[in-house]
Design a protein around this motif. Sequence first.
Motif, short mmCIF file in Angstrom:
data_model
loop_
_atom_site.label_atom_id
_atom_site.label_comp_id
_atom_site.label_asym_id
_atom_site.label_seq_id
_atom_site.Cartn_x
_atom_site.Cartn_y
_atom_site.Cartn_z
N PHE A 71 22.43 66.09 16.76
CA PHE A 71 22.26 64.79 17.41
C PHE A 71 23.54 63.98 17.29
N GLY A 72 24.15 64.01 16.12
CA GLY A 72 25.36 63.24 15.89
C GLY A 72 26.52 63.64 16.78
N VAL A 73 26.59 64.91 17.16
CA VAL A 73 27.66 65.36 18.05
C VAL A 73 27.62 64.57 19.36
N GLY A 74 26.45 64.49 19.98
CA GLY A 74 26.32 63.75 21.22
C GLY A 74 26.47 62.25 21.02
N TRP A 75 25.90 61.75 19.91
CA TRP A 75 25.91 60.30 19.69
C TRP A 75 27.32 59.79 19.43
N TRP A 76 28.06 60.42 18.52
CA TRP A 76 29.41 59.94 18.20
C TRP A 76 30.35 60.08 19.39
N TRP A 77 30.23 61.21 20.13
CA TRP A 77 31.05 61.38 21.33
C TRP A 77 30.69 60.30 22.35
N GLY A 78 29.40 60.08 22.57
CA GLY A 78 28.96 59.07 23.52
C GLY A 78 29.38 57.67 23.13
N TRP A 79 29.40 57.38 21.83
CA TRP A 79 29.82 56.06 21.37
C TRP A 79 31.26 55.79 21.79
N GLY A 80 32.14 56.77 21.60
CA GLY A 80 33.52 56.60 22.03
C GLY A 80 33.65 56.47 23.54
N TRP A 81 32.88 57.27 24.27
CA TRP A 81 32.89 57.24 25.74
C TRP A 81 32.50 55.86 26.26
N PHE A 82 31.43 55.30 25.73
CA PHE A 82 30.93 54.02 26.24
C PHE A 82 31.77 52.84 25.75
N ILE A 83 32.33 52.92 24.56
CA ILE A 83 33.19 51.82 24.09
C ILE A 83 34.37 51.65 25.04
N VAL A 84 35.03 52.74 25.38
CA VAL A 84 36.18 52.66 26.28
C VAL A 84 35.72 52.37 27.71
N GLY A 85 34.62 52.97 28.12
CA GLY A 85 34.14 52.78 29.48
C GLY A 85 33.55 51.41 29.75
N LEU A 86 33.07 50.73 28.70
CA LEU A 86 32.38 49.45 28.88
C LEU A 86 33.04 48.29 28.14
N PHE A 109 30.07 47.38 21.03
CA PHE A 109 29.76 48.47 20.10
C PHE A 109 28.27 48.73 19.99
N GLY A 110 27.47 47.66 20.02
CA GLY A 110 26.02 47.84 19.93
C GLY A 110 25.44 48.47 21.18
N LEU A 111 25.83 47.96 22.36
CA LEU A 111 25.35 48.55 23.61
C LEU A 111 25.80 50.00 23.73
N SER A 112 27.04 50.27 23.35
CA SER A 112 27.55 51.64 23.41
C SER A 112 26.75 52.56 22.49
N GLY A 113 26.39 52.05 21.32
CA GLY A 113 25.59 52.86 20.41
C GLY A 113 24.20 53.15 20.96
N LEU A 114 23.62 52.18 21.64
CA LEU A 114 22.29 52.38 22.22
C LEU A 114 22.35 53.41 23.34
N LEU A 115 23.35 53.30 24.21
CA LEU A 115 23.48 54.24 25.32
C LEU A 115 23.81 55.65 24.82
N ALA A 116 24.55 55.73 23.72
CA ALA A 116 24.93 57.03 23.17
C ALA A 116 23.72 57.81 22.64
#
Length: 522
Positions: A71-86, A109-116
Amino acid sequence: MSTAARVFATARALADRFAALSGWRRRLTLVGLGAFGALALPPVSLLPVLLLSLPALVWLFDAAATRRAAFGVGWWWGWGWFIVGLYWVSYALLTDPAKFGWMIPFAVFGLSGLLAVFLGLATLTARLVGARGTGRIAVLAAAWTVAEWLRSWALTGFPWNSLGSVWDVSLPVLQFGALAGLWGLSLLTALAAMAPALLADSPSPRRAVLIGLLTIGLPLAAWGGGSWRLALVPPAETGLTLRVVQPHIPQGTKWLEERRESHLFDAVTLSRGTSLDTVAAVIWPEAAAPFFLNLDDQHRAYAALAAPPSGLLLTGALRITPRGENPFRLWNSLYAIAPGGATVAVFDKAHLVPFGEYVPLRQLLPITKITNGSTDFTPGPGPRTLTLPGLPPVAPLVCYEAIFPGQVVGHDQPRPDWILNITDDGWFGLSAGPYQHLAAARLRAVEEGLPLVRAANTGISAVFDPLGREVARLGLGERGSFDAVLPRPLAVTPYGRFGDSLPLALALACFAVGLACGKKRP
């Protein structure tokens, strides 16, 4: 050693290095990979970064020892993706930093974590079904696509910066959206970009061919089919001229009492810069008229000075319940106003922005919404087709309603001939946000086979034909107007007819193939 053998050996060495990471180094690497991958999004559009970012994600997924790690693989990658993207979301809070500045870490950071979480669920699903070998690429890509689809409607939905949106840089590939929509483009992108991870598996000619087919063949086939479609369907016009106005009103002054009159005057002046005799409609952006036009006859009549003699003014403005009526309600609306000031039609925005236009769980959260006033907006009834005198039937989309695939035409509504998107991207300054918003709106035109007219307060205003070809544009941060002839619509596209069922069927088929391949010898 042959060149092919060296490539496989290099990939194996890279995979081993990623697999050896643990603890904070592993998490930081995943965040960095996601952030690096986000450079593929508009307006940067560096697609090749995905060929490192997503294969590395697969290798780290392979090394995940537990379900939590998967789960962490997708979440941590997604967190970085959404932080830069949003990151640009923070600009809206800087319109009043003293009041809303403290929310920036939560918004970015919070919204990015939720989307991730959705991407974490994708990698967790792949782990739970035992995805392995060559088939794990197909399983991961399919799970990723379904997770993005879930993100489009869960908790009211926020499908911004889905993986398929990177193809705004290539109009031919974007044509695949007419068949399978944004989710089909996401599936194609995930398959093509994850496939190089197979280079780290045991080398074989069959594996090399498969990698080539997925990474090069899939995008090339989409590009070829899209190029053929673009050549086959020449541009066609309705003969109706529309004038799009971009007033470029700074967000910080838009609702100041002493400036509202001048803002309305400027919009009328821009509209009447040249003759209106040949214009069918003048289009203003979201909330361009800073008055409650349903109750304000004087300002509605003044705004109507921008309407062509035999046409309409289509403008965004707020709407409130008449005085004395209860409960008091507020809508973000599109008005169709005839010369003289009569209101011909009204459309109310249905997809409201959380914390921007209403506060979720207001009884529990002691905060105010970002837009002016303390009253939450009321959502409208959803997608509608408006029939207006002198114009073809139109599907209005207010602001970020344009980011939702499959929600342009109401299920009980007749098919429109064009899409009208009015928005105020002035909240997001000179950032990536307006470019990403424009890319999403453009894809709706391709998906539905309908021309799109977009009026944005500070830009980017544009007109696209039903294949996404640009007809006219006024850039970000510019003030002015342009005239454009409304393009003709196409016959309903496969995606327009069947909606998300087609891309979801492709994703499920891909998932099944991946599982079947995973049962074979890797």
